[in-house]
Design an enzyme around this catalytic site. Structure first.
Site, PDB file in Angstrom:
ATOM      1  N   LYS A  14       0.833  -1.208   0.000  1.00 57.98           N
ATOM      2  CA  LYS A  14       0.000   0.000   0.000  1.00 57.98           C
ATOM      3  C   LYS A  14       0.870   1.262   0.000  1.00 57.98           C
ATOM      4  CE  LYS A  14      -2.302  -0.940   3.842  1.00 57.98           C
ATOM      5  NZ  LYS A  14      -1.735  -2.231   4.258  1.00 57.98           N
ATOM      6  N   ARG A  89      -9.272   0.415   8.697  1.00 58.16           N
ATOM      7  CA  ARG A  89      -8.824  -0.969   8.867  1.00 58.16           C
ATOM      8  C   ARG A  89      -9.885  -1.827   9.541  1.00 58.16           C
ATOM      9  NH1 ARG A  89      -3.047  -0.194   8.481  1.00 58.16           N
ATOM     10  NH2 ARG A  89      -1.716  -1.699   9.395  1.00 58.16           N
ATOM     11  N   ARG A 128      12.004  -6.452   4.849  1.00 53.96           N
ATOM     12  CA  ARG A 128      11.673  -5.058   4.521  1.00 53.96           C
ATOM     13  C   ARG A 128      12.597  -4.058   5.222  1.00 53.96           C
ATOM     14  NH1 ARG A 128       5.609  -2.688   4.595  1.00 53.96           N
ATOM     15  NH2 ARG A 128       5.607  -3.307   6.771  1.00 53.96           N
ATOM     16  N   ARG A 161      11.652  -1.895  10.720  1.00 48.84           N
ATOM     17  CA  ARG A 161      10.669  -1.531  11.727  1.00 48.84           C
ATOM     18  C   ARG A 161      10.657  -2.560  12.851  1.00 48.84           C
ATOM     19  NH1 ARG A 161       5.122  -0.228   8.787  1.00 48.84           N
ATOM     20  NH2 ARG A 161       4.502  -1.720  10.358  1.00 48.84           N
ATOM     21  N   ARG A 172       0.051  -9.862  13.607  1.00 45.46           N
ATOM     22  CA  ARG A 172      -0.649  -8.780  12.905  1.00 45.46           C
ATOM     23  C   ARG A 172      -1.632  -9.349  11.899  1.00 45.46           C
ATOM     24  NH1 ARG A 172       3.211  -4.368  10.201  1.00 45.46           N
ATOM     25  NH2 ARG A 172       4.744  -5.987  10.453  1.00 45.46           N
TER      26      ARG A 172
HETATM   27  P1  AMP Z   1       1.185   0.067   9.224  1.00 43.99           P
HETATM   28  O1  AMP Z   1       2.381   0.963   9.123  1.00 43.99           O
HETATM   29  O2  AMP Z   1       0.035   0.551   8.388  1.00 43.99           O
HETATM   30  O3  AMP Z   1       1.491  -1.371   8.994  1.00 43.99           O
HETATM   31  O4  AMP Z   1       0.677   0.172  10.748  1.00 43.99           O
HETATM   32  C1  AMP Z   1       1.496  -0.232  11.832  1.00 43.99           C
HETATM   33  C2  AMP Z   1       0.649  -0.498  13.073  1.00 43.99           C
HETATM   34  O5  AMP Z   1      -0.087   0.673  13.438  1.00 43.99           O
HETATM   35  C3  AMP Z   1      -0.427  -1.563  12.888  1.00 43.99           C
HETATM   36  O6  AMP Z   1       0.081  -2.861  13.082  1.00 43.99           O
HETATM   37  C4  AMP Z   1      -1.416  -1.175  13.983  1.00 43.99           C
HETATM   38  O7  AMP Z   1      -0.945  -1.553  15.259  1.00 43.99           O
HETATM   39  C5  AMP Z   1      -1.391   0.324  13.914  1.00 43.99           C
HETATM   40  N1  AMP Z   1      -2.392   0.854  12.941  1.00 43.99           N
HETATM   41  C6  AMP Z   1      -2.152   1.449  11.739  1.00 43.99           C
HETATM   42  N2  AMP Z   1      -3.303   1.805  11.140  1.00 43.99           N
HETATM   43  C7  AMP Z   1      -4.300   1.429  11.975  1.00 43.99           C
HETATM   44  C8  AMP Z   1      -5.722   1.514  11.917  1.00 43.99           C
HETATM   45  N3  AMP Z   1      -6.354   2.050  10.862  1.00 43.99           N
HETATM   46  N4  AMP Z   1      -6.435   1.017  12.955  1.00 43.99           N
HETATM   47  C9  AMP Z   1      -5.822   0.486  14.033  1.00 43.99           C
HETATM   48  N5  AMP Z   1      -4.488   0.358  14.136  1.00 43.99           N
HETATM   49  C10 AMP Z   1      -3.720   0.827  13.131  1.00 43.99           C
END
Ligand code: AMP
Length: 220
Positions: A14, A89, A128, A161, A172
Site C-alpha cells: 500500500k 482498517r 523489509r 521496523r 498482525r
Molecule cells: P502500518 O504501518 O500501516 O502497517 O501500521 C502499523 C501499526 O499501526 C499496525 O500494526 C497497527 O498496530 C497500527 N495501525 C495502523 N493503522 C491502523 C488503523 N487504521 N487502525 C488500528 N491500528 C492501526
C-alpha cells in the site's frame, strides 16, 4: 477532489503504491502507521497508548484511531484530494470515514484492494527495509537498494521496523485479516471496490492501480 482508499494486508504494498498516487495524481498521502509512529516518537498521550498495541501487532482501538486520522484528513493539504494508506482498517472505521466525508460533501471515490497471499506477506515483511528520512521502502530480495543499507533516493540510512519480525507479522495478520474482510465488504457493497494482483512486479501493480483510477474517471 478525489479520495482513494488503498486496502491490503500489512506488507501488501500500500505504501509503495500510495507514494506513486501522491506524485502522479497530486493526492496527499495519509498513512495511518506513519501518523501513529510520529505520535509514538513525540511521546504524546496518543503515542503512548498506540505504542502498547503496535508493539504487539494489534490494532489501535477504533475511537483513538478515528480521532487521529480524521483530524489529519481535515488538514488543508488533504482537502483537494487524498490517498488513504492503512485507514480504514475495521468496519467501524469505514463507517466513521463515510460519515465524516459526507458532512463535507465528499465520499470515497475508489477503494483499491492489493491482493497478496498471507505466506508471501510474512516472507516480505521479514526482508523489509525503510528509509529513515522519508519512508521509501526496499526489500532485501524483491527490491534491494543500490548500496546496502542506504536509500537510493535521499542517501539516508535504511532501518527495519521494530514490528516487522516474523512473529509480530504473524500476529498482525491473524488479528488484522478478519477486520480487512469487513472493510472490503463495506466498499464492495458501495460499488467502489476494485482489486489488483499484488504479486506482480511493483511497476505492473502501479499500472493496474493507475488503470483503475483513469478508467473510473472516464466512466464517471
Ligand atoms: P502500518 O504501518 O500501516 O502497517 O501500521 C502499523 C501499526 O499501526 C499496525 O500494526 C497497527 O498496530 C497500527 N495501525 C495502523 N493503522 C491502523 C488503523 N487504521 N487502525 C488500528 N491500528 C492501526
Amino acid at each position: 477532489m478525489t479520495v482513494v482508499v488503498l486496502l491490503g494486508a500489512p506488507g501488501a504494498g500500500k505504501g509503495t503504491q500510495a507514494k506513486f498516487l501522491e506524485t502522479e495524481f497530486g493526492l496527499a498521502h495519509l498513512a495511518s502507521g506513519d501518523l501513529l509512529r510520529a505520535a509514538v516518537a513525540a511521546g504524546t498521550p496518543v503515542g503512548r497508548e498506540a505504542d502498547r498495541y503496535m508493539s504487539r501487532g494489534q490494532l489501535v482501538p477504533d475511537a483513538t484511531m478515528i480521532r487521529v486520522f480524521l483530524d489529519r484528513l481535515d488538514q488543508p493539504d488533504a482537502r483537494s484530494g487524498a490517498v488513504l494508506d492503512g485507514f480504514p482498517r475495521t468496519g467501524t472505521q469505514a463507517e466513521a470515514l463515510d460519515e465524516a466525508l459526507t458532512e463535507h460533501g465528499r465520499r470515497v471515490d475508489h477503494a483499491i484492494l492489493i491482493e497478496v497471499p498471507v505466506e508471501d506477506l510474512v516472507a516480505r515483511a521479514a526482508g523489509r527495509w525503510i528509509c529513515s528520512a522519508a519512508g521509501h521502502v526496499y526489500h532485501a530480495i524483491a527490491h534491494p537498494p543500490r548500496v546496502v543499507g542506504v536509500c537510493d533516493v535521499d542517501g539516508s540510512p535504511l532501518v527495519q521496523r521494530a514490528d516487522d519480525t516474523a512473529d509480530t507479522v504473524r500476529a498482525r495478520m491473524a488479528q488484522q485479516l478478519g477486520a480487512l474482510e469487513d472493510v472490503v465488504r463495506h466498499y464492495r457493497r458501495r460499488g467502489v471496490l476494485r482489486t489488483v494482483d499484488g504479486l506482480r512486479p511493483i511497476r505492473e501493480v502501479t499500472e493496474a492501480v493507475r488503470a483503475q483510477l483513469v478508467f473510473d474517471r472516464g466512466a464517471a
